[in-house]
Scaffold this active site. Structure first.
Site, mmCIF file in Angstrom:
data_model
loop_
_atom_site.group_PDB
_atom_site.id
_atom_site.type_symbol
_atom_site.label_atom_id
_atom_site.label_comp_id
_atom_site.label_asym_id
_atom_site.label_seq_id
_atom_site.Cartn_x
_atom_site.Cartn_y
_atom_site.Cartn_z
ATOM 1 N N HIS A 87 46.617 35.213 33.331
ATOM 2 C CA HIS A 87 45.451 36.033 32.987
ATOM 3 C C HIS A 87 45.264 36.085 31.477
ATOM 4 O O HIS A 87 44.173 35.952 30.950
ATOM 5 C CB HIS A 87 45.616 37.450 33.533
ATOM 6 C CG HIS A 87 44.739 38.462 32.847
ATOM 7 N ND1 HIS A 87 43.378 38.476 33.003
ATOM 8 C CD2 HIS A 87 45.034 39.456 31.957
ATOM 9 C CE1 HIS A 87 42.866 39.444 32.251
ATOM 10 N NE2 HIS A 87 43.847 40.048 31.608
ATOM 11 N N ARG B 280 41.879 29.615 37.340
ATOM 12 C CA ARG B 280 42.393 29.582 35.963
ATOM 13 C C ARG B 280 43.781 28.976 36.003
ATOM 14 O O ARG B 280 44.643 29.404 36.754
ATOM 15 C CB ARG B 280 42.361 30.965 35.308
ATOM 16 C CG ARG B 280 43.304 31.995 35.848
ATOM 17 C CD ARG B 280 43.404 33.221 34.939
ATOM 18 N NE ARG B 280 43.663 34.441 35.685
ATOM 19 C CZ ARG B 280 44.853 34.819 36.149
ATOM 20 N NH1 ARG B 280 45.908 34.061 35.956
ATOM 21 N NH2 ARG B 280 44.985 35.944 36.825
ATOM 22 N N TYR C 103 53.047 36.109 40.788
ATOM 23 C CA TYR C 103 52.123 36.383 41.905
ATOM 24 C C TYR C 103 51.379 35.149 42.425
ATOM 25 O O TYR C 103 50.629 35.262 43.387
ATOM 26 C CB TYR C 103 51.105 37.469 41.494
ATOM 27 C CG TYR C 103 50.334 37.165 40.212
ATOM 28 C CD1 TYR C 103 49.170 36.398 40.259
ATOM 29 C CD2 TYR C 103 50.759 37.653 38.981
ATOM 30 C CE1 TYR C 103 48.462 36.120 39.100
ATOM 31 C CE2 TYR C 103 50.060 37.374 37.819
ATOM 32 C CZ TYR C 103 48.911 36.615 37.879
ATOM 33 O OH TYR C 103 48.200 36.338 36.750
#
Lengths: 365, 325
Positions: free
Chosen positions: A273, A269, A282
């Site tokens: 998120h 992706r 991250y």
């Protein structure tokens, strides 16, 4: 395990690919899709990408409260939609799957209505954004608790098996879903029953911030299939043709009575998120850039161009047409208006019971 | 009319509805050849075969989730959860998926399914074979919750549940499964509507309200009161969501003294809702505070199995308090 002859072998070490990063056909079999169909795939990839970008704009401009970006997932999502018969087979998507529903034929106006909470949403703006559905196209309403749609998908497959008409169910989810008890219960149920369900993991390697190595003790998601008595396949989910060929074969295999299968589709992706996430915390920028270089859209465009099947003029015309379609859809979704207060008391039950009538009166007083 | 006990009433009704409507299927653990651990599905496998009496893997999430997936295809699954407290394995399926499907899809999809489960204590079953978790489901928008206490009501309410276009959770009082036999209605269309209480007896001194397994002890208490010339009205709620408020308020207002008996945990139990509603709506008619007799807010004990239940002694103490108030 349920066996039958197959073009593709399960449990291979590497994900299935039929085109190279440069867009060359590298499969061991001949391409047998006509040019119109090949171009349709590109249109749907582009539509899904531009839809995702527009949903981001709607969220940032305050017209939508949330979005779970899908860019990078288009290859497998378009392939899911194009592997089934729309309106006959059933889909159990997850919240990131608006590329599936747009390619399946759910009107953009309905999708944008769902994302912006208007009555253009066939589900009446009952859920937060990124939870699409369609009654006429058999798209089961997505839900937030991860993997909770997977047991119902197994039941859908059992119902289809008992009906004996050769209909199938396709159920998609992220890599994090494979850790939930519901997922294992459903896979086992489908395996025992030989239910005609194709399970598709859109494996983008992150469940929000938690990487795949902390999510699963097995080397691949695909190999979990072995434990449930079904074949498991790895596919490059950013290779739309590989995804489509594999899913079509597994859908037809299920239709013919050979039972369920699991597909582990490798994707990435490109966005966070969700609109409430900051992925730079991250994910290293270099990693994102490396996956950007494998973007399913330019890769597939190169494939078409090498066949002489796509031009800059067609690209420009397509971009303009999709932008226009999105503009119209946004206008129509907004014009549909928002639900009135009392609508929150409808559809809890078939008929509104006395206590809900009283609660509505109290709220409207 | 056929004579049967409560668990026989379950299998009798399932057979009757399965014969009437091919969409009705039964699924769960051991429901096939075994006929269920309590024999609630006895005989169905031989009569209807493995496609309609489905032995599932041992997974409540799988059972309830699969029932939901079948129901969106127009089937009417009746899922058996072997013991009520095992439903927590499938809790999310029931409260998030099943209960909310009509709402979250605005009626594009519905879940006309039934989840049956034996519940209640007094069977020396310890913590995980004795509980009454009905309040969890009353708090879940989208579910009907019913809890019959007699063979006849079981026939009528299970049939209502199967024919309902909404999901219904049906609790069965397992310590009453074989307690009594009675004539049950033979009419294959006899139903007891969801949401209607039954008045088991009428008297002017005190109203006893209960449901499920505790109806047995409540009726025993009423008998003991009758011997002391205390005349009680006994109401069996039968349905908890929705519940029959009108019947309860009518008798509470007429008599003015109410004792509410439930074997589920005390705090925020269903009878707390009944007590609050009586207080809000007929306070001027009351002669004493509505008074609850309940299970304890403890895990269900093994050694004190019977003491946990609101038996006649505790019910009579509560009646004495409201009579002497």
């Amino acid at each position: 395990m349920i066996e039958e002859s197959s073009r593709f072998e399960p449990f291979q070490d590497e994900p299935l690919r039929v085109t190279s990063d440069e867009g060359a056909w590298i499969a061991s079999f001949d391409l047998d899709l006509d040019e119109a169909e090949l171009q349709t795939l590109y249109r749907e990839l582009k539509r899904a990408r531009k839809l995702d970008e527009r949903l981001g704009v709607l969220q940032r401009s305050g017209k939508s409260s949330f979005v779970a970006p899908s860019s990078g997932h288009e290859g497998i999502q378009v392939a899911i939609a194009k592997s089934v018969q729309a309106g006959r087979d059933w889909l159990f998507p997850y919240y990131r799957d608006y590329g599936v529903v747009s390619a399946l034929g759910v009107p953009l106006e309905e999708i944008i209505g769902q994302m912006t909470g208007t009555l253009a949403d066939p589900a009446g703006a009952r859920q937060m954004p990124s939870h699409p559905s369609s009654g006429p196209l058999n798209v089961f309403t997505a839900l937030s608790p991860i993997a909770s749609h997977v047991p119902p998908a197994a039941g859908s497959g059992l119902a289809q098996k008992l009906a004996g008409k050769g209909d199938v169910t396709i159920c998609s989810f992220g890599d994090g879903a494979t850790s939930e008890g519901d997922w294992h219960a459903a896979m086992n149920f489908a395996g025992v029953q030989g239910a005609p369900v194709v399970f598709v993991c859109e494996n983008n390697r992150y469940a929000i911030s938690v990487g795949l190595e902390k999510q699963s003790g097995s080397a691949t998601i695909a190999e979990k299939a072995r434990a449930y008595g079904m074949p498991g396949y790895q596919v490059d989910g950013m290779d739309v043709l590989a995804s489509l060929y594999l899913l079509r074969e597994l859908v037809e295999r299920a239709r013919a009575g050979f039972g369920p299968a699991l597909v582990d589709a490798s994707v990435y992706r490109y966005g966070p998120h969700s609109s409430a996430d900051d992925d730079s915390i991250y994910r290293p920028a270099e990693e994102v850039a490396a996956w950007r270089a494998r973007d399913p859209l330019p890769r597939y465009r190169r494939f078409l161009e090498q066949r002489g099947s796509w031009s800059d003029a067609q690209e420009a015309a397509l971009d303009a047409a999709i932008e226009e379609e999105l503009d119209v859809a946004v206008r129509r979704a907004e014009a549909a208006g928002v639900p009135e207060l009392g609508a929150m008391f409808e559809d809890v039950y078939e008929r509104v019971p006395w206590h809900l009538e009283e609660q509505r009166e109290e709220m409207e007083r | 009319m056929p004579v049967m006990n409560l668990v026989q009433a379950v299998s009798y009704t399932l057979a009757s509805e399965m014969a009437r409507d091919e969409a009705v299927v039964v699924l769960g653990e051991d429901v096939g050849k075994r006929g269920g651990v309590f024999l609630a599905t006895e005989g169905l496998y031989d009569q209807f075969g493995p496609d309609r009496v489905i032995d599932t893997p041992l997974s409540e999430a799988g059972i309830i989730g699969a029932a939901l997936g079948m129901s969106v295809h127009g089937m009417r699954p009746v899922a058996e959860i072997q013991f009520a407290e095992y439903v927590f394995h499938g809790f999310d399926q029931l409260v998030s998926q099943v209960a909310k499907l009509r709402y979250r899809s605005a009626g594009q999809f519905t879940a006309p399914l039934v989840v049956r489960m034996p519940a209640g204590g007094g069977v020396k079953g310890g913590h995980h074979h004795s509980q009454n978790p009905e309040t969890h489901f009353v708090h879940t928008a989208g579910l009907h919750v019913v809890y019959p206490s007699t063979p006849s009501d079981t026939v009528g309410m299970l049939r209502s549940a199967i024919r309902s276009n909404d999901p219904v959770v049906l609790f069965e009082p397992k310590r009453l499964y074989r307690a009594v036999k009675e004539d049950v209605p033979e009419d294959p269309d006899h139903i007891v509507p969801v949401g209607r209480a039954a008045v088991r007896r009428e008297g002017d001194d005190v109203v006893l309200v209960s449901y499920g397994g505790s109806m047995a002890e409540t009726l025993q208490a009423a008998d003991a009161l009758a011997e002391q010339d205390v005349a009680s009205t006994v109401i069996d709620l039968r349905s908890l969501m929705p519940w029959d408020r009108d019947t309860v308020l009518e008798h509470a207002a007429r008599v003015g003294r109410v004792v509410l008996v439930s074997e589920s945990p005390h705090t925020a139990g269903f009878m707390s809702e009944v007590a609050a509603t009586i207080s809000e709506q007929v306070l001027d008619h009351l002669l004493a505070p509505p008074t609850r007799v309940s299970g304890a807010d403890t895990p269900y004990p093994y050694a004190q199995d019977r003491a946990y239940l609101p038996g006649p002694r505790r019910i009579l103490h509560a009646v004495q308090r409201v009579l002497e108030y």
